[in-house]
Design an enzyme around this catalytic site. Sequence first.
Site, PDB file in Angstrom:
ATOM      1  N   VAL A 178     -23.603  -9.421  53.979  1.00  0.00           N
ATOM      2  CA  VAL A 178     -24.560  -9.711  55.049  1.00  0.00           C
ATOM      3  C   VAL A 178     -23.912  -9.442  56.409  1.00  0.00           C
ATOM      4  O   VAL A 178     -24.517  -9.708  57.443  1.00  0.00           O
ATOM      5  CB  VAL A 178     -25.055 -11.184  54.988  1.00  0.00           C
ATOM      6  CG1 VAL A 178     -25.907 -11.418  53.741  1.00  0.00           C
ATOM      7  CG2 VAL A 178     -23.890 -12.176  55.024  1.00  0.00           C
ATOM      8  N   LYS A 216     -22.304  -5.930  48.011  1.00  0.00           N
ATOM      9  CA  LYS A 216     -23.213  -6.732  48.845  1.00  0.00           C
ATOM     10  C   LYS A 216     -22.450  -7.265  50.057  1.00  0.00           C
ATOM     11  O   LYS A 216     -21.304  -7.699  49.930  1.00  0.00           O
ATOM     12  CB  LYS A 216     -23.768  -7.894  48.019  1.00  0.00           C
ATOM     13  CG  LYS A 216     -24.487  -8.976  48.813  1.00  0.00           C
ATOM     14  CD  LYS A 216     -23.576 -10.154  49.180  1.00  0.00           C
ATOM     15  CE  LYS A 216     -24.291 -11.198  50.009  1.00  0.00           C
ATOM     16  NZ  LYS A 216     -23.382 -12.275  50.477  1.00  0.00           N
ATOM     17  N   ASP A 266     -30.133  -2.399  45.221  1.00  0.00           N
ATOM     18  CA  ASP A 266     -30.172  -3.060  43.914  1.00  0.00           C
ATOM     19  C   ASP A 266     -30.647  -4.501  44.090  1.00  0.00           C
ATOM     20  O   ASP A 266     -29.933  -5.351  44.609  1.00  0.00           O
ATOM     21  CB  ASP A 266     -28.762  -3.060  43.297  1.00  0.00           C
ATOM     22  CG  ASP A 266     -28.765  -3.634  41.889  1.00  0.00           C
ATOM     23  OD1 ASP A 266     -28.985  -2.869  40.935  1.00  0.00           O
ATOM     24  OD2 ASP A 266     -28.566  -4.864  41.742  1.00  0.00           O
ATOM     25  N   ARG A 325     -18.796  -5.159  57.581  1.00  0.00           N
ATOM     26  CA  ARG A 325     -18.440  -4.892  56.177  1.00  0.00           C
ATOM     27  C   ARG A 325     -19.396  -3.895  55.533  1.00  0.00           C
ATOM     28  O   ARG A 325     -18.995  -3.093  54.682  1.00  0.00           O
ATOM     29  CB  ARG A 325     -18.450  -6.193  55.382  1.00  0.00           C
ATOM     30  CG  ARG A 325     -17.293  -7.108  55.732  1.00  0.00           C
ATOM     31  CD  ARG A 325     -17.471  -8.436  55.042  1.00  0.00           C
ATOM     32  NE  ARG A 325     -16.298  -9.282  55.171  1.00  0.00           N
ATOM     33  CZ  ARG A 325     -16.270 -10.555  54.744  1.00  0.00           C
ATOM     34  NH1 ARG A 325     -17.340 -11.103  54.181  1.00  0.00           N
ATOM     35  NH2 ARG A 325     -15.174 -11.262  54.889  1.00  0.00           N
ATOM     36  N   HIS A 357     -32.410  -7.721  32.775  1.00  0.00           N
ATOM     37  CA  HIS A 357     -31.297  -8.319  33.531  1.00  0.00           C
ATOM     38  C   HIS A 357     -30.192  -8.852  32.606  1.00  0.00           C
ATOM     39  O   HIS A 357     -29.017  -8.620  32.846  1.00  0.00           O
ATOM     40  CB  HIS A 357     -31.843  -9.439  34.426  1.00  0.00           C
ATOM     41  CG  HIS A 357     -31.013  -9.712  35.640  1.00  0.00           C
ATOM     42  ND1 HIS A 357     -31.559 -10.139  36.825  1.00  0.00           N
ATOM     43  CD2 HIS A 357     -29.681  -9.655  35.857  1.00  0.00           C
ATOM     44  CE1 HIS A 357     -30.594 -10.308  37.713  1.00  0.00           C
ATOM     45  NE2 HIS A 357     -29.444 -10.021  37.146  1.00  0.00           N
ATOM     46  N   LYS A 415     -34.942  -5.870  38.421  1.00  0.00           N
ATOM     47  CA  LYS A 415     -34.568  -6.328  37.069  1.00  0.00           C
ATOM     48  C   LYS A 415     -35.503  -7.430  36.599  1.00  0.00           C
ATOM     49  O   LYS A 415     -35.907  -8.289  37.387  1.00  0.00           O
ATOM     50  CB  LYS A 415     -33.129  -6.870  37.072  1.00  0.00           C
ATOM     51  CG  LYS A 415     -32.139  -6.015  37.837  1.00  0.00           C
ATOM     52  CD  LYS A 415     -30.716  -6.496  37.709  1.00  0.00           C
ATOM     53  CE  LYS A 415     -29.809  -5.772  38.696  1.00  0.00           C
ATOM     54  NZ  LYS A 415     -29.797  -6.366  40.048  1.00  0.00           N
ATOM     55  N   ASN A 466     -17.786  -0.715  53.832  1.00  0.00           N
ATOM     56  CA  ASN A 466     -17.992  -0.405  52.412  1.00  0.00           C
ATOM     57  C   ASN A 466     -18.661   0.955  52.207  1.00  0.00           C
ATOM     58  O   ASN A 466     -18.749   1.441  51.080  1.00  0.00           O
ATOM     59  CB  ASN A 466     -18.842  -1.500  51.742  1.00  0.00           C
ATOM     60  CG  ASN A 466     -18.149  -2.855  51.742  1.00  0.00           C
ATOM     61  OD1 ASN A 466     -16.942  -2.939  51.963  1.00  0.00           O
ATOM     62  ND2 ASN A 466     -18.904  -3.924  51.509  1.00  0.00           N
TER      63      ASN A 466
HETATM   64  N1  LIG Z   1     -26.831  -7.551  36.818  1.00  0.00           N
HETATM   65  C1  LIG Z   1     -26.244  -8.682  37.115  1.00  0.00           C
HETATM   66  O1  LIG Z   1     -26.206  -9.621  36.301  1.00  0.00           O
HETATM   67  C2  LIG Z   1     -25.580  -8.838  38.446  1.00  0.00           C
HETATM   68  C3  LIG Z   1     -24.740  -9.928  38.698  1.00  0.00           C
HETATM   69  C4  LIG Z   1     -24.127 -10.005  39.946  1.00  0.00           C
HETATM   70  C5  LIG Z   1     -24.342  -9.002  40.896  1.00  0.00           C
HETATM   71  N2  LIG Z   1     -25.187  -7.970  40.630  1.00  0.00           N
HETATM   72  C6  LIG Z   1     -25.456  -6.892  41.625  1.00  0.00           C
HETATM   73  O2  LIG Z   1     -24.200  -6.405  42.132  1.00  0.00           O
HETATM   74  C7  LIG Z   1     -24.211  -6.541  43.560  1.00  0.00           C
HETATM   75  C8  LIG Z   1     -22.813  -6.759  44.078  1.00  0.00           C
HETATM   76  O3  LIG Z   1     -22.206  -7.901  43.458  1.00  0.00           O
HETATM   77  P1  LIG Z   1     -21.956  -9.297  44.204  1.00  0.00           P
HETATM   78  O4  LIG Z   1     -22.911  -9.437  45.303  1.00  0.00           O
HETATM   79  O5  LIG Z   1     -21.944 -10.355  43.158  1.00  0.00           O
HETATM   80  O6  LIG Z   1     -20.464  -9.195  44.709  1.00  0.00           O
HETATM   81  P2  LIG Z   1     -19.558  -8.127  45.507  1.00  0.00           P
HETATM   82  O7  LIG Z   1     -20.369  -7.046  46.081  1.00  0.00           O
HETATM   83  O8  LIG Z   1     -18.411  -7.796  44.614  1.00  0.00           O
HETATM   84  O9  LIG Z   1     -18.982  -9.055  46.676  1.00  0.00           O
HETATM   85  C9  LIG Z   1     -19.796  -9.647  47.643  1.00  0.00           C
HETATM   86  C10 LIG Z   1     -18.963 -10.666  48.411  1.00  0.00           C
HETATM   87  O10 LIG Z   1     -17.850 -10.039  49.030  1.00  0.00           O
HETATM   88  C11 LIG Z   1     -17.923 -10.154  50.447  1.00  0.00           C
HETATM   89  N3  LIG Z   1     -17.581  -8.831  50.989  1.00  0.00           N
HETATM   90  C12 LIG Z   1     -18.353  -7.714  50.975  1.00  0.00           C
HETATM   91  N4  LIG Z   1     -17.707  -6.673  51.520  1.00  0.00           N
HETATM   92  C13 LIG Z   1     -16.500  -7.136  51.904  1.00  0.00           C
HETATM   93  C14 LIG Z   1     -15.386  -6.533  52.541  1.00  0.00           C
HETATM   94  N5  LIG Z   1     -15.407  -5.241  52.891  1.00  0.00           N
HETATM   95  N6  LIG Z   1     -14.290  -7.302  52.793  1.00  0.00           N
HETATM   96  C15 LIG Z   1     -14.272  -8.611  52.426  1.00  0.00           C
HETATM   97  N7  LIG Z   1     -15.292  -9.228  51.812  1.00  0.00           N
HETATM   98  C16 LIG Z   1     -16.405  -8.499  51.558  1.00  0.00           C
HETATM   99  C17 LIG Z   1     -19.340 -10.577  50.761  1.00  0.00           C
HETATM  100  O11 LIG Z   1     -19.353 -11.432  51.897  1.00  0.00           O
HETATM  101  P3  LIG Z   1     -20.492 -11.407  53.069  1.00  0.00           P
HETATM  102  O12 LIG Z   1     -21.809 -11.105  52.437  1.00  0.00           O
HETATM  103  O13 LIG Z   1     -20.396 -12.788  53.627  1.00  0.00           O
HETATM  104  O14 LIG Z   1     -20.051 -10.349  54.057  1.00  0.00           O
HETATM  105  C18 LIG Z   1     -19.726 -11.358  49.516  1.00  0.00           C
HETATM  106  O15 LIG Z   1     -19.235 -12.676  49.591  1.00  0.00           O
HETATM  107  C19 LIG Z   1     -25.152  -7.736  43.783  1.00  0.00           C
HETATM  108  O16 LIG Z   1     -25.547  -7.858  45.133  1.00  0.00           O
HETATM  109  C20 LIG Z   1     -26.259  -7.395  42.812  1.00  0.00           C
HETATM  110  O17 LIG Z   1     -27.068  -6.367  43.350  1.00  0.00           O
HETATM  111  C21 LIG Z   1     -25.804  -7.873  39.414  1.00  0.00           C
END
Ligand SMILES: NC(=O)c1ccc[n+]([C@@H]2O[C@H](COP(=O)([O-])OP(=O)(O)OC[C@H]3O[C@@H](n4cnc5c(N)ncnc54)[C@H](OP(=O)(O)O)[C@@H]3O)[C@@H](O)[C@H]2O)c1
Length: 274
Positions: A233, A231, A46, A237, A109, A76, A241
């Site tokens: 890096v 997400k 994504d 993790r 988006h 998006k 996940n």
């Molecule tokens: N449509 C929209 O408006 C919108 C908005 C936001 C996001 N998104 C999409 O949704 C995806 C996911 O959302 P997001 O990136 O905001 O947040 P998320 O996936 O909820 O969380 C990512 C964060 O959590 C950490 N993390 C990941 N796995 C973990 C685990 N197993 N244990 C502890 N910490 C963990 C990551 O750290 P590290 O990377 O440092 O490991 C990062 O800081 C985005 O990448 C994007 O594709 C879309």
Amino acid sequence: MTDVPTVTLNNGVEIPQLGFGVFQIKPDDARDTVLSALEVGYRHIDTAQMYRNEKQVGEAVRDSGIDRSEIFVTSKLNNGVHTAEETLEAFETSLDTLGFDYLDLFLVHWPMPETRNYVEVWRAFEDIYRSGRARAIGVSNFTEHHLRRLHTETTVVPAVNQVELHPYLAQDALRAFDSEHGIATEAWSPIGQGTVLGDPVLVRVASEHDRTPAQVVLRWHLQRGDIVFPKSVTRARIEENFALFDFELSAEDMAAVSALDKGGRIGPHPEDVN
Ligand SMILES: NC(=O)c1ccc[n+]([C@@H]2O[C@H](COP(=O)([O-])OP(=O)(O)OC[C@H]3O[C@@H](n4cnc5c(N)ncnc54)[C@H](OP(=O)(O)O)[C@@H]3O)[C@@H](O)[C@H]2O)c1
């Protein structure tokens, strides 16, 4: 390799229910991180024009050696795009940047209700869909009100609505509305960008299953039918996940996680992004 379940969208296209999100992955890191995710087994990426890493996502898909048809890629439309003509151009730019001849899913988006006629933008999306170069089209951050407008004024029902959704913002009403209208709900920030993981309920359920809180939250999403793409890096993790298919939450566990909903957003309300 683990079989990730798929969700069938309203036009018959299948989307893997678990994918990999690349928001905030720096362009320089994106190719290698996406390659890692593909190596672990993810087959759904994504991205977005706004993330500035489409080029590296495309490179990773090509360099993985996996057939393009086996990887589901979403992008998006950027918020700076306002008209139908600009939308068609922006779609071409996404394809060029990714180096693809089609996208699996293209999303609006944000609706940006005060500054953009999102109905006009959606009509351009319908043209893109009819051209066959996006296998499915959908929206992101649309509320019930925005979806109703599309429903009355346009023809193609969005295949998905991607919204902020995690245990602190369970979005039950919007999920029900989406589902009544044949729209699949995708959960962005599925683990609340890490903010929910210290919750005592999640910590307890995780320890009872000998899992991590992140795995419990992601499993909760999968069992209630959300499409997710956490997400990270961090290789460990990325693996953690993805390891969600050899345990199950009980009805009691599911209810305990669902009870954490408090309408708590980490991102802005869609009406406020303009
Ligand atoms: N449509 C929209 O408006 C919108 C908005 C936001 C996001 N998104 C999409 O949704 C995806 C996911 O959302 P997001 O990136 O905001 O947040 P998320 O996936 O909820 O969380 C990512 C964060 O959590 C950490 N993390 C990941 N796995 C973990 C685990 N197993 N244990 C502890 N910490 C963990 C990551 O750290 P590290 O990377 O440092 O490991 C990062 O800081 C985005 O990448 C994007 O594709 C879309």
